[in-house]
Write a protein that holds these residues in place. Sequence first.
Motif, PDB file in Angstrom:
ATOM      1  N   GLY A 124      54.157  33.523  45.562  1.00  0.00           N
ATOM      2  CA  GLY A 124      53.595  34.052  44.251  1.00  0.00           C
ATOM      3  C   GLY A 124      52.223  34.344  44.527  1.00  0.00           C
ATOM      4  O   GLY A 124      51.333  34.031  45.718  1.00  0.00           O
ATOM      5  N   TYR A 125      51.769  35.701  43.640  1.00  0.00           N
ATOM      6  CA  TYR A 125      50.112  35.938  43.576  1.00  0.00           C
ATOM      7  C   TYR A 125      49.149  35.471  42.170  1.00  0.00           C
ATOM      8  O   TYR A 125      49.479  34.908  41.532  1.00  0.00           O
ATOM      9  CB  TYR A 125      49.856  37.140  43.550  1.00  0.00           C
ATOM     10  CG  TYR A 125      49.204  37.872  43.372  1.00  0.00           C
ATOM     11  CD1 TYR A 125      48.426  37.863  44.807  1.00  0.00           C
ATOM     12  CD2 TYR A 125      48.222  38.406  42.551  1.00  0.00           C
ATOM     13  CE1 TYR A 125      46.677  39.294  44.693  1.00  0.00           C
ATOM     14  CE2 TYR A 125      46.979  39.057  42.638  1.00  0.00           C
ATOM     15  CZ  TYR A 125      46.731  39.638  43.569  1.00  0.00           C
ATOM     16  OH  TYR A 125      45.300  40.339  43.585  1.00  0.00           O
ATOM     17  N   GLY A 126      48.201  34.843  42.843  1.00  0.00           N
ATOM     18  CA  GLY A 126      46.932  34.186  41.780  1.00  0.00           C
ATOM     19  C   GLY A 126      45.548  33.970  42.522  1.00  0.00           C
ATOM     20  O   GLY A 126      45.433  34.201  43.463  1.00  0.00           O
ATOM     21  N   TYR A 127      45.045  33.778  40.841  1.00  0.00           N
ATOM     22  CA  TYR A 127      43.873  33.236  41.522  1.00  0.00           C
ATOM     23  C   TYR A 127      43.887  31.064  42.596  1.00  0.00           C
ATOM     24  O   TYR A 127      44.502  30.955  41.973  1.00  0.00           O
ATOM     25  CB  TYR A 127      43.273  33.320  40.025  1.00  0.00           C
ATOM     26  CG  TYR A 127      41.876  32.516  40.566  1.00  0.00           C
ATOM     27  CD1 TYR A 127      40.580  33.108  41.365  1.00  0.00           C
ATOM     28  CD2 TYR A 127      41.087  31.393  39.827  1.00  0.00           C
ATOM     29  CE1 TYR A 127      39.351  33.352  42.088  1.00  0.00           C
ATOM     30  CE2 TYR A 127      39.668  30.628  40.287  1.00  0.00           C
ATOM     31  CZ  TYR A 127      38.101  31.455  41.388  1.00  0.00           C
ATOM     32  OH  TYR A 127      37.737  31.178  41.509  1.00  0.00           O
ATOM     33  N   ASN A 132      38.453  30.439  46.173  1.00  0.00           N
ATOM     34  CA  ASN A 132      37.577  31.418  44.858  1.00  0.00           C
ATOM     35  C   ASN A 132      37.935  33.261  45.136  1.00  0.00           C
ATOM     36  O   ASN A 132      36.706  34.021  45.107  1.00  0.00           O
ATOM     37  CB  ASN A 132      36.436  31.431  45.807  1.00  0.00           C
ATOM     38  CG  ASN A 132      34.864  32.580  44.790  1.00  0.00           C
ATOM     39  OD1 ASN A 132      35.182  31.784  43.712  1.00  0.00           O
ATOM     40  ND2 ASN A 132      33.575  32.569  45.228  1.00  0.00           N
ATOM     41  N   GLN A 133      39.213  33.325  45.000  1.00  0.00           N
ATOM     42  CA  GLN A 133      39.675  34.953  45.104  1.00  0.00           C
ATOM     43  C   GLN A 133      40.920  35.013  44.932  1.00  0.00           C
ATOM     44  O   GLN A 133      42.222  34.097  44.846  1.00  0.00           O
ATOM     45  CB  GLN A 133      39.173  35.355  46.646  1.00  0.00           C
ATOM     46  CG  GLN A 133      40.593  34.759  48.170  1.00  0.00           C
ATOM     47  CD  GLN A 133      40.203  35.509  49.162  1.00  0.00           C
ATOM     48  OE1 GLN A 133      39.024  35.750  49.204  1.00  0.00           O
ATOM     49  NE2 GLN A 133      41.025  36.375  49.751  1.00  0.00           N
ATOM     50  N   PHE A 134      41.424  36.197  44.966  1.00  0.00           N
ATOM     51  CA  PHE A 134      43.058  36.034  44.383  1.00  0.00           C
ATOM     52  C   PHE A 134      43.674  36.686  45.650  1.00  0.00           C
ATOM     53  O   PHE A 134      43.407  37.023  46.422  1.00  0.00           O
ATOM     54  CB  PHE A 134      43.944  37.225  43.298  1.00  0.00           C
ATOM     55  CG  PHE A 134      43.333  36.456  41.644  1.00  0.00           C
ATOM     56  CD1 PHE A 134      43.929  36.468  40.787  1.00  0.00           C
ATOM     57  CD2 PHE A 134      41.795  37.327  41.662  1.00  0.00           C
ATOM     58  CE1 PHE A 134      43.332  36.340  39.588  1.00  0.00           C
ATOM     59  CE2 PHE A 134      41.067  37.052  40.197  1.00  0.00           C
ATOM     60  CZ  PHE A 134      42.578  36.579  39.205  1.00  0.00           C
ATOM     61  N   LEU A 195      39.404  40.621  46.923  1.00  0.00           N
ATOM     62  CA  LEU A 195      38.211  40.321  48.006  1.00  0.00           C
ATOM     63  C   LEU A 195      37.017  39.794  45.897  1.00  0.00           C
ATOM     64  O   LEU A 195      36.959  41.158  45.055  1.00  0.00           O
ATOM     65  CB  LEU A 195      37.039  40.048  48.523  1.00  0.00           C
ATOM     66  CG  LEU A 195      38.307  40.208  50.211  1.00  0.00           C
ATOM     67  CD1 LEU A 195      37.584  40.732  50.854  1.00  0.00           C
ATOM     68  CD2 LEU A 195      38.315  38.528  49.859  1.00  0.00           C
ATOM     69  N   ARG A 196      36.083  39.062  45.883  1.00  0.00           N
ATOM     70  CA  ARG A 196      35.449  39.394  44.794  1.00  0.00           C
ATOM     71  C   ARG A 196      35.867  39.248  43.564  1.00  0.00           C
ATOM     72  O   ARG A 196      35.407  40.492  43.091  1.00  0.00           O
ATOM     73  CB  ARG A 196      34.046  40.338  45.461  1.00  0.00           C
ATOM     74  CG  ARG A 196      33.524  40.218  46.824  1.00  0.00           C
ATOM     75  CD  ARG A 196      32.490  41.381  46.569  1.00  0.00           C
ATOM     76  NE  ARG A 196      32.817  42.651  46.616  1.00  0.00           N
ATOM     77  CZ  ARG A 196      33.519  42.905  47.817  1.00  0.00           C
ATOM     78  NH1 ARG A 196      33.617  42.335  48.394  1.00  0.00           N
ATOM     79  NH2 ARG A 196      33.915  44.102  47.702  1.00  0.00           N
ATOM     80  N   PRO A 197      36.635  38.559  43.482  1.00  0.00           N
ATOM     81  CA  PRO A 197      37.805  39.136  41.821  1.00  0.00           C
ATOM     82  C   PRO A 197      36.545  39.126  40.589  1.00  0.00           C
ATOM     83  O   PRO A 197      37.012  40.099  39.630  1.00  0.00           O
ATOM     84  CB  PRO A 197      38.177  37.618  41.657  1.00  0.00           C
ATOM     85  CG  PRO A 197      37.775  36.715  42.244  1.00  0.00           C
ATOM     86  CD  PRO A 197      36.719  37.493  43.984  1.00  0.00           C
ATOM     87  N   ASN A 201      32.940  45.335  41.257  1.00  0.00           N
ATOM     88  CA  ASN A 201      34.016  46.065  42.542  1.00  0.00           C
ATOM     89  C   ASN A 201      34.473  45.454  43.719  1.00  0.00           C
ATOM     90  O   ASN A 201      35.007  44.983  44.821  1.00  0.00           O
ATOM     91  CB  ASN A 201      32.215  46.795  42.920  1.00  0.00           C
ATOM     92  CG  ASN A 201      31.671  46.337  44.136  1.00  0.00           C
ATOM     93  OD1 ASN A 201      30.882  44.658  44.035  1.00  0.00           O
ATOM     94  ND2 ASN A 201      30.872  46.544  45.493  1.00  0.00           N
ATOM     95  N   PRO A 202      35.667  44.553  42.691  1.00  0.00           N
ATOM     96  CA  PRO A 202      36.202  43.844  43.249  1.00  0.00           C
ATOM     97  C   PRO A 202      36.875  44.462  44.632  1.00  0.00           C
ATOM     98  O   PRO A 202      37.188  45.876  44.122  1.00  0.00           O
ATOM     99  CB  PRO A 202      37.182  43.482  42.639  1.00  0.00           C
ATOM    100  CG  PRO A 202      37.189  44.281  41.289  1.00  0.00           C
ATOM    101  CD  PRO A 202      35.514  44.423  41.255  1.00  0.00           C
ATOM    102  N   ARG A 203      37.259  44.102  45.052  1.00  0.00           N
ATOM    103  CA  ARG A 203      38.587  44.924  47.124  1.00  0.00           C
ATOM    104  C   ARG A 203      39.759  44.024  46.440  1.00  0.00           C
ATOM    105  O   ARG A 203      39.670  42.754  46.740  1.00  0.00           O
ATOM    106  CB  ARG A 203      37.863  44.637  48.167  1.00  0.00           C
ATOM    107  CG  ARG A 203      38.383  45.752  49.094  1.00  0.00           C
ATOM    108  CD  ARG A 203      37.917  44.735  50.712  1.00  0.00           C
ATOM    109  NE  ARG A 203      39.763  46.065  51.454  1.00  0.00           N
ATOM    110  CZ  ARG A 203      38.856  45.349  52.345  1.00  0.00           C
ATOM    111  NH1 ARG A 203      38.307  44.402  52.939  1.00  0.00           N
ATOM    112  NH2 ARG A 203      39.752  45.953  53.201  1.00  0.00           N
TER     113      ARG A 203
END
Length: 266
Positions: A124-127, A132-134, A195-197, A201-203
């Motif tokens: 699964g994918y999520g925060y 402190n990131q997805f 990163l940096r959600p 400018n999130p990556r």
Amino acid sequence: MLRYFLPLSFLFLSTAICFAQDKETLRQLPPEAVQLYPTLEDMEGYAVGQYKDYLLIFGGSIRSKISDNNYQDFPNLDILLIDFNENRASAYTNGSYEGSLGEQISATGLSYYQNDGLLYLLGGYGYSETHNQFITFPYITVINVKQTVLSLLNGMDPVASFYQLCDDRMAVFDAEMDYNGDEFFLMNGKFAYKLRPFADNPRYVEEKYNEEIRTFKISKDGAEWHLEHFETWYDLEAFREQYGTLIPERIEQQLQQLQQSRNLSQ
């Protein structure tokens, strides 16, 4: 926190509940579930467990309209209990499950399979507040569906019905999952993180596992669960030669679709 959802009018026909009698894994919700909890119509990527006339729904994302032309996906932060006996849907917040358990059961793109009363949630994918990131969650969570349903109905915390196993090889989402009675199979899927959600400018980084199959076993020794005999297959012809008629139905369907796509591109 518990919330109930009752439709203004609901005609329940027991013969209309389309639970698969020969298989525990429910891949398509009966229309009655959506009538009881209409938000399900805008949800995807969730996992479903079933026990008698009850459904449990974990995770997934909810597509919501935020303006005339814009939609946004939000995580489902509740365990949903669909009760066909009482014609009622209830939502139990995941907020009481701290750390990796609460994070994974709020994820989207979950792979799942139910066998012998146990629901296996994978990846699964999520925060992740922990990171402190997805992220793509590297967990398998084994859930005793009956005990979870009964605990929720009796107002008890079902956490004792969950067991979570961490393994980086399980970090995958949107994969096809099946079981042949001995081994689990995963086909395709993705791995991603952001990163940096919450920055301007999130990556976002994503890797696709196209035309890959993972096979593994899950065993229990006392109270401990173990992941065993893990293997990744990149050569699908060798995979078919190895497993032959032991390839489970959903994986076989994916292989046939892949072959059809190849034939059309030639």
